[in-house]
Write an enzyme that holds these catalytic residues in place. Structure first.
Site, PDB file in Angstrom:
ATOM      1  N   GLY A 159     -55.193 -18.096  45.334  1.00 56.58           N
ATOM      2  CA  GLY A 159     -53.942 -17.957  46.042  1.00 56.58           C
ATOM      3  C   GLY A 159     -52.806 -17.457  45.186  1.00 56.58           C
ATOM      4  N   LYS A 190     -53.101 -13.051  47.919  1.00 57.08           N
ATOM      5  CA  LYS A 190     -51.806 -12.691  48.498  1.00 57.08           C
ATOM      6  C   LYS A 190     -51.734 -11.212  48.869  1.00 57.08           C
ATOM      7  CE  LYS A 190     -50.047 -16.815  47.824  1.00 57.08           C
ATOM      8  NZ  LYS A 190     -49.839 -17.746  48.936  1.00 57.08           N
ATOM      9  N   ASP A 266     -47.346 -21.120  53.622  1.00 54.39           N
ATOM     10  CA  ASP A 266     -46.537 -21.238  52.412  1.00 54.39           C
ATOM     11  C   ASP A 266     -45.703 -19.982  52.178  1.00 54.39           C
ATOM     12  OD1 ASP A 266     -49.046 -19.927  51.954  1.00 54.39           O
ATOM     13  OD2 ASP A 266     -48.715 -20.051  49.803  1.00 54.39           O
ATOM     14  N   ASP A 267     -44.600 -20.172  51.441  1.00 59.99           N
ATOM     15  CA  ASP A 267     -43.762 -19.080  50.945  1.00 59.99           C
ATOM     16  C   ASP A 267     -43.310 -18.141  52.058  1.00 59.99           C
ATOM     17  OD1 ASP A 267     -44.295 -20.262  48.533  1.00 59.99           O
ATOM     18  OD2 ASP A 267     -45.796 -18.804  47.926  1.00 59.99           O
ATOM     19  N   TRP A 362     -53.446 -28.828  45.995  1.00 60.29           N
ATOM     20  CA  TRP A 362     -53.456 -27.446  45.507  1.00 60.29           C
ATOM     21  C   TRP A 362     -52.726 -27.511  44.171  1.00 60.29           C
ATOM     22  CZ3 TRP A 362     -52.701 -22.453  48.757  1.00 60.29           C
ATOM     23  CH2 TRP A 362     -52.320 -21.382  47.955  1.00 60.29           C
ATOM     24  N   TRP A 363     -53.493 -27.521  43.076  1.00 63.30           N
ATOM     25  CA  TRP A 363     -52.870 -27.674  41.758  1.00 63.30           C
ATOM     26  C   TRP A 363     -52.611 -26.304  41.155  1.00 63.30           C
ATOM     27  CZ3 TRP A 363     -54.856 -28.817  36.293  1.00 63.30           C
ATOM     28  CH2 TRP A 363     -53.817 -29.339  35.515  1.00 63.30           C
ATOM     29  N   ASN A 364     -51.363 -26.023  40.861  1.00 63.16           N
ATOM     30  CA  ASN A 364     -50.986 -24.714  40.337  1.00 63.16           C
ATOM     31  C   ASN A 364     -51.150 -24.640  38.824  1.00 63.16           C
ATOM     32  OD1 ASN A 364     -50.340 -22.903  42.473  1.00 63.16           O
ATOM     33  ND2 ASN A 364     -48.589 -24.195  42.975  1.00 63.16           N
ATOM     34  N   ASP A 369     -49.029 -16.516  37.472  1.00 62.71           N
ATOM     35  CA  ASP A 369     -48.335 -15.409  38.134  1.00 62.71           C
ATOM     36  C   ASP A 369     -46.830 -15.439  37.917  1.00 62.71           C
ATOM     37  OD1 ASP A 369     -47.793 -17.581  39.775  1.00 62.71           O
ATOM     38  OD2 ASP A 369     -48.870 -16.793  41.517  1.00 62.71           O
ATOM     39  N   ASN A 397     -55.485 -23.455  41.511  1.00 62.97           N
ATOM     40  CA  ASN A 397     -55.071 -22.062  41.660  1.00 62.97           C
ATOM     41  C   ASN A 397     -55.151 -21.431  40.268  1.00 62.97           C
ATOM     42  OD1 ASN A 397     -54.060 -19.716  42.798  1.00 62.97           O
ATOM     43  ND2 ASN A 397     -51.935 -20.398  42.778  1.00 62.97           N
TER      44      ASN A 397
END
Length: 747
Positions: A159, A190, A266-267, A362-364, A369, A397
């Protein structure tokens, strides 16, 4: 049992030591292992074995994994491998040993043979993977294993923003997940137009559809649920037409073999963020598609308010509406207290109470990025070891660098399987050896200088080069000694050697290609360090000057290498946000810069010279009372000054501003910013500080969603020290921050 992150000593060029028991090679670490008491419990893996596979497992991932193993399958072979699942006749007498947990298994290894008894088909597959993991060095160990995962769903969400993984990357990743007992992959690039706005309503073209079909098949071979995610919130219309088109898109993906579905909200901003509308759509999809199909995994949603810092805690707020009205079998994703944050018990208690179910994490990390000039290759740590019972799932992620991401993903698989036994440093070392078995020392050395995220908008960081921590603390109190300089020189030499070894490494070409800019930058850092150490030894510490070049030559060399590093960043890894390759910025480079500055000052004092001791120069800084932008990096590249974009929706308070501060007046030659929101220009005021007076600059639209400055108009020629963008609408706004940059020339 080690549970905390341990400080590592300086990496030395030594052997790996005595061989460990073979079960220690297995990832993830099993829940329970009983080793043989016999002295000869290690034995060579047989070249032939007879396989007794239950009929229920024919065509399963367990059979596929056995067929890929090195030993030859031969009827009548002395060494037997028996594989079945609970209820099968061939493993009936072992049933009492099988953990009564989803995906659990029992494994028994002796010189006579192996028994793998799974609680279900995936458990049998994981038992086979443990057997194959033990055999990586050609030996087996007499033991029994009773094992099962702590977290029901474990894996990866693709993601990130930036360059999506290639088809080959994804095929390799899915095989990696199977080996490491991860059972979920969420496909949500994305930049896939058929996943997101504007083309989510359309079916995939033939070639792209065939690739997804092949990915699904690869996932199935590895016991992985392939989730396909749709991201419709950017332009969805809450009407029957779009509801029907979304359901048709799900049907088209189902026809390609997809059996897991997710909806990402999201976003985004605007109409797509309404919780009641989202819930209505999700319940419809769950009732009319997921439940009716019968063979589809639970529906997953990434909510708009996906972290605590953005969440409204009102009784009728977004999260509580989701928790109260969304079907209970729909799983809700969550990134923690902020977009990028470690997960702990209090944060899980907070969100689970509001969404009325266990959160789907959802661990970033190791996603990069927002710091794309960096590789994140360090150990995985910081998450609670007591939250297994609070999680519906835990997915990572990753970076756009697929092979490099495997170091962190290996440890995430380990962490989510058996939290109590998780040892971040030991897991990291195994991960490195798994990725580059023939160059593990070199990879450990390089990775130890590729951990920190540096300054970033999320304020998230990892500790880099721990072996230099004592030296940093010492030098805060006193000057460097010859022993300190020797340690720094040794670090530089080891980094240089490691980079050369990895650049020549043939065992994983894709990994080397990904790391190449950073490896080349590491060599420049090492050369710079050697020049600094030589100058310090000879001209500041009096260690001897015989055969040492004149100070002017060493100083010029160090300056030249600084310029080479700067120029290297201009030419390499040319991503649009943060070009270049950052290596060793956590401790090694600051120590070397400090050592050069002190050496120059000493030399100037003793010789009456005026060499410049300034070794780092940052002419630009950022000031902002917009919380999400306050920590965004700003930097100059040639004639351009750039504030790093943000990937998330920005909540911009009324009256709040973003200001780029320059160390001295510069002539503005052009400017552009993009808030990605239609009709937003009238809500903002742009100004430049000229001669102590703020001067307003007109804002002009380039197109519906992009706001730009007329680069040939009133801004050109202004001699400014600051540039400021302010929300003057009188109300809080939701915008994007896709671009903020200006060009300038020197006076």
């Amino acid at each position: 049992m080690k549970k905390d992150y341990l400080a590592a000593g300086l990496f030395l060029l030594t052997g790996l030591g005595a061989a460990q028991a073979q079960v220690s090679l297995v990832n993830p670490v099993p829940q329970s292992v009983q080793r043989s008491t016999e002295s000869a419990d290690l034995f060579k893996a047989p070249a032939e074995w007879e396989v007794n596979l239950s009929a229920k497992l024919k065509g399963s991932p367990a059979e596929t994994a056995l067929q890929s193993a090195a030993p030859k399958q031969k009827e009548g072979a002395k060494f037997s491998v028996t594989v079945g699942i609970r209820g099968d006749r061939n493993i009936r007498k072992y049933a009492k040993h099988i953990p009564d947990r989803a995906e659990g298994y029992y494994l028994s290894v002796s010189r006579k043979g192996v028994v793998v008894a799974g609680n279900d088909a995936r458990g049998a597959f994981y038992g086979v993977q443990t057997l194959l993991g033990m055999m990586k060095e050609g030996q087996l160990e007499a033991c029994t294993v009773e094992d099962f995962p702590d977290v029901p769903y474990r894996g990866v969400v693709e993601g990130f923003y930036g360059t999506p993984w290639s088809f080959e990357d994804r095929m390799s990743q899915l095989d990696f997940y199977g080996r490491n007992k991860m059972n979920v992959y969420l496909y949500g690039p994305k930049d896939d137009p058929y996943h997101s706005t504007p083309r989510w309503r359309e079916p995939y073209p033939e070639k792209e559809a065939e690739n997804i079909k092949r990915l699904v098949a690869q996932a199935n071979r590895n016991g992985v649920i392939f989730y396909w995610a749709i991201h419709p919130g950017g332009d969805i219309k809450w009407n029957d037409t779009d509801r029907r088109l979304l359901l048709e898109k799900f049907e088209s993906m189902y026809a390609l073999g997809v059996r897991g579905f997710a909806v990402f909200f999201d976003d985004i901003s605007g109409e797509g963020t309404r919780a009641n509308k989202q819930v209505d759509l999700l319940n419809y999809l769950d009732n009319e598609f997921v439940q009716k199909k019968g063979d589809v995994a639970p529906l997953v949603v990434c909510p708009t308010e996906y972290n605590k810092s953005w969440a409204s805690d009102k009784p009728n707020g977004y999260l509580r509406t989701m928790g109260r009205t969304l079907n209970k079998d729909v799983q809700i994703m969550w990134t923690g207290n902020s977009v990028v944050h470690s997960i702990d018990k209090p944060s899980m208690d907070w969100v689970n109470e509001r969404i009325q179910r266990k959160a789907y994490i959802w661990w970033n990390y190791p996603v990069s990025d927002y710091v794309r000039n960096r590789l994140l290759l360090g150990p995985v740590y910081g998450n609670g070891l007591n939250i297994a019972d609070d999680l519906a799932a835990f997915v990572s992620n990753p970076m756009e660098n697929a092979e490099s991401s495997k170091i962190a993903l290996y440890s995430i698989a380990d962490y989510t399987w058996n939290m109590e036994a998780y040892d971040s440093l030991a897991s990291w070392k195994r991960a490195v050896k798994d990725l580059v078995p023939d160059a593990a020392w070199a990879m450990e050395t390089f990775a130890s200088y590729s951990e920190t995220l540096g300054a970033n908008g999320h304020g998230f960081d990892r500790e880099e080069s721990r072996h230099l921590r004592p030296l940093v603390e010492k030098l805060k109190k006193q000057g460097a000694t010859t022993a300190d300089v020797a340690l720094l020189r040794r670090c530089c030499n080891e980094l240089n050697l490691a980079a050369d070894v990895l650049l020549a490494y043939k065992g994983n070409p894709a990994l080397v290609d990904e790391m190449r800019p950073w490896l080349q930058k590491a060599k420049l850092v090492a050369d710079y360090g050697n020049a600094v150490c030589t100058a310090a030894d000879a001209y500041a510490l009096g260690a001897g000057r015989d055969g040492v070049a004149p100070f002017n030559a060493l100083y010029t060399q160090a300056r030249s290498l600084q310029e080479q590093m700067y120029e290297f960043d201009l030419r390499n890894n040319r991503n649009p946000n943060q070009p270049g390759a950052a290596v060793a910025t956590g401790r090694l480079l600051p120590l070397l810069n400090g050592l050069l500055a002190s050496t120059v000052n000493i030399y100037n004092k003793e010789h009456g010279t005026a060499y410049n001791p300034v070794v780092e120069y940052q002419p630009y800084s950022l000031e902002s009372d917009v919380p999400q932008l306050a920590k965004q990096p700003v930097g100059g590249r040639g004639a351009e000054v750039v504030v790093t974009p943000s990937n998330e929706v920005i909540t911009w308070p009324a009256g709040a501003s973003l200001t780029v501060v320059m160390d001295r007046p510069r002539v503005l030659t052009g400017m552009a910013f993009d808030l990605g929101t239609p009709g937003i220009s009238g809500s903002f005021t742009l100004e430049a500080l000229v001669g102590g007076e703020w001067k307003k600059i007109g804002i002009f639209h380039q197109n519906e969603k992009t706001t730009v400055i007329n680069t040939t108009g009133e801004i050109s020629g202004m001699q400014a020290t600051r540039v400021r963008l302010t929300n003057t609408s009188g109300k809080e706004l939701k915008v994007y921050f896709k671009r903020f940059r200006f060009t300038k020339s020197e006076l």
